[in-house]
Design a protein around this motif. Structure first.
Motif, mmCIF file in Angstrom:
data_model
loop_
_atom_site.group_PDB
_atom_site.id
_atom_site.type_symbol
_atom_site.label_atom_id
_atom_site.label_comp_id
_atom_site.label_asym_id
_atom_site.label_seq_id
_atom_site.Cartn_x
_atom_site.Cartn_y
_atom_site.Cartn_z
ATOM 1 N N THR A 226 79.157 12.248 -59.735
ATOM 2 C CA THR A 226 79.516 10.909 -59.351
ATOM 3 C C THR A 226 78.430 10.133 -58.383
ATOM 4 O OG1 THR A 226 81.262 11.310 -57.711
ATOM 5 C CG2 THR A 226 81.983 11.239 -59.915
ATOM 6 N N ILE A 227 78.217 9.007 -58.770
ATOM 7 C CA ILE A 227 77.496 7.922 -57.963
ATOM 8 C C ILE A 227 78.278 6.936 -57.362
ATOM 9 C CG2 ILE A 227 75.367 6.923 -57.642
ATOM 10 C CD1 ILE A 227 74.072 8.726 -59.343
ATOM 11 N N GLN A 228 78.459 6.667 -56.115
ATOM 12 C CA GLN A 228 78.845 5.579 -55.593
ATOM 13 C C GLN A 228 77.661 4.652 -54.820
ATOM 14 O OE1 GLN A 228 82.326 6.017 -53.197
ATOM 15 N NE2 GLN A 228 82.803 3.905 -52.774
ATOM 16 N N ILE A 229 77.523 3.309 -55.285
ATOM 17 C CA ILE A 229 76.732 2.571 -54.722
ATOM 18 C C ILE A 229 77.596 1.775 -53.794
ATOM 19 C CG2 ILE A 229 74.945 0.786 -54.934
ATOM 20 C CD1 ILE A 229 74.437 1.886 -57.775
ATOM 21 N N LYS A 230 77.157 1.628 -52.484
ATOM 22 C CA LYS A 230 77.813 0.774 -51.428
ATOM 23 C C LYS A 230 76.709 0.018 -50.994
ATOM 24 C CE LYS A 230 81.533 1.842 -49.233
ATOM 25 N NZ LYS A 230 82.305 2.564 -48.004
ATOM 26 N N VAL A 231 76.961 -1.389 -51.062
ATOM 27 C CA VAL A 231 76.263 -2.269 -50.466
ATOM 28 C C VAL A 231 76.572 -2.717 -48.861
ATOM 29 C CG1 VAL A 231 75.224 -4.781 -50.787
ATOM 30 C CG2 VAL A 231 75.470 -3.345 -52.730
ATOM 31 N N ASP B 180 79.753 -3.954 -41.962
ATOM 32 C CA ASP B 180 79.907 -2.960 -43.092
ATOM 33 C C ASP B 180 79.308 -1.749 -42.725
ATOM 34 O OD1 ASP B 180 81.186 -5.005 -44.635
ATOM 35 O OD2 ASP B 180 79.194 -5.566 -45.646
ATOM 36 N N LEU B 181 78.204 -1.677 -41.967
ATOM 37 C CA LEU B 181 77.418 -0.562 -41.483
ATOM 38 C C LEU B 181 78.508 0.254 -40.565
ATOM 39 C CD1 LEU B 181 75.143 1.310 -41.567
ATOM 40 C CD2 LEU B 181 74.189 0.066 -39.781
ATOM 41 N N GLU B 182 79.114 -0.498 -39.672
ATOM 42 C CA GLU B 182 80.137 0.137 -38.851
ATOM 43 C C GLU B 182 81.209 0.877 -39.333
ATOM 44 O OE1 GLU B 182 82.216 -0.729 -34.366
ATOM 45 O OE2 GLU B 182 81.489 -2.379 -35.564
ATOM 46 N N ASP B 183 81.663 0.095 -40.381
ATOM 47 C CA ASP B 183 82.972 0.599 -40.926
ATOM 48 C C ASP B 183 82.670 1.799 -41.717
ATOM 49 O OD1 ASP B 183 84.406 -1.584 -40.147
ATOM 50 O OD2 ASP B 183 84.526 -2.789 -41.972
ATOM 51 N N SER C 69 80.181 4.011 -41.224
ATOM 52 C CA SER C 69 79.812 4.894 -40.162
ATOM 53 C C SER C 69 81.017 5.538 -39.527
ATOM 54 C CB SER C 69 79.071 4.394 -38.815
ATOM 55 O OG SER C 69 78.815 5.388 -38.106
ATOM 56 N N ILE C 70 82.182 4.650 -39.356
ATOM 57 C CA ILE C 70 83.347 5.197 -38.711
ATOM 58 C C ILE C 70 83.980 6.134 -39.998
ATOM 59 C CG2 ILE C 70 85.743 4.584 -38.209
ATOM 60 C CD1 ILE C 70 84.221 2.063 -36.696
ATOM 61 N N ARG C 71 84.023 5.791 -41.150
ATOM 62 C CA ARG C 71 84.635 6.477 -42.385
ATOM 63 C C ARG C 71 84.008 7.718 -42.344
ATOM 64 N NH1 ARG C 71 84.238 6.725 -47.892
ATOM 65 N NH2 ARG C 71 86.403 6.762 -48.944
ATOM 66 N N ARG C 72 82.589 7.837 -42.388
ATOM 67 C CA ARG C 72 81.973 9.156 -42.454
ATOM 68 C C ARG C 72 82.346 10.201 -41.421
ATOM 69 N NH1 ARG C 72 78.038 9.141 -46.524
ATOM 70 N NH2 ARG C 72 77.643 6.970 -47.110
ATOM 71 N N ARG C 73 82.285 9.465 -40.037
ATOM 72 C CA ARG C 73 82.806 10.308 -38.950
ATOM 73 C C ARG C 73 84.311 10.757 -39.089
ATOM 74 N NH1 ARG C 73 84.281 7.101 -34.390
ATOM 75 N NH2 ARG C 73 86.317 7.667 -35.230
#
Length: 123
Positions: free
Chosen positions: A5-10, A16-19, A21-25
């Protein structure tokens, strides 16, 4: 069977970048504390869809009660170790990865950002 699966997120804004980053952490932290409460016994469905992480049990229960996926079991799991206030919400009962992926699309339509996970003991 192999499913990719590939998910593209703009990411349009710094927020958006901070959100993201938090989700990945949080995902890394979740992987470090483990999913011991969701261990799979032989014959049980080995895949689940993670819906969200909440900072308290009440918020997790509210998210779980709003999550509806084909009559599947939705379960709240408190984190072991790490931050004990955090609770994850999972949709359980998928025998095949492809079925869990299809369900994750429904979870996404309901406003969550789901991930499919293989449960401990299933592999």
């Amino acid at each position: 069977d192999l499913v990719l699966t590939i998910q593209i997120k703009v990411l349009r804004t710094p927020e958006d970048l901070e959100d993201d980053s938090i989700r990945r952490r949080i995902a890394v932290e979740r992987s470090l504390v483990g999913l011991e409460g969701l261990d799979v016994r032989p014959g049980e469905a080995p895949f689940a869809v993670w819906g969200t992480t909440a900072n308290d049990r009440a918020a997790a229960e509210a998210a779980a009660s709003s999550l509806q996926v084909d009559g599947r079991t939705v379960r709240v799991l408190p984190w072991k170790g790490g931050d004990p206030r955090r609770h994850d919400v999972f949709v359980l009962g998928f025998d095949r990865y492809a079925d869990a992926m299809r369900a994750s699309l429904e979870v996404r339509r309901q406003g969550f950002e789901p991930e499919v996970v293989a449960l401990p003991g299933s592999i």
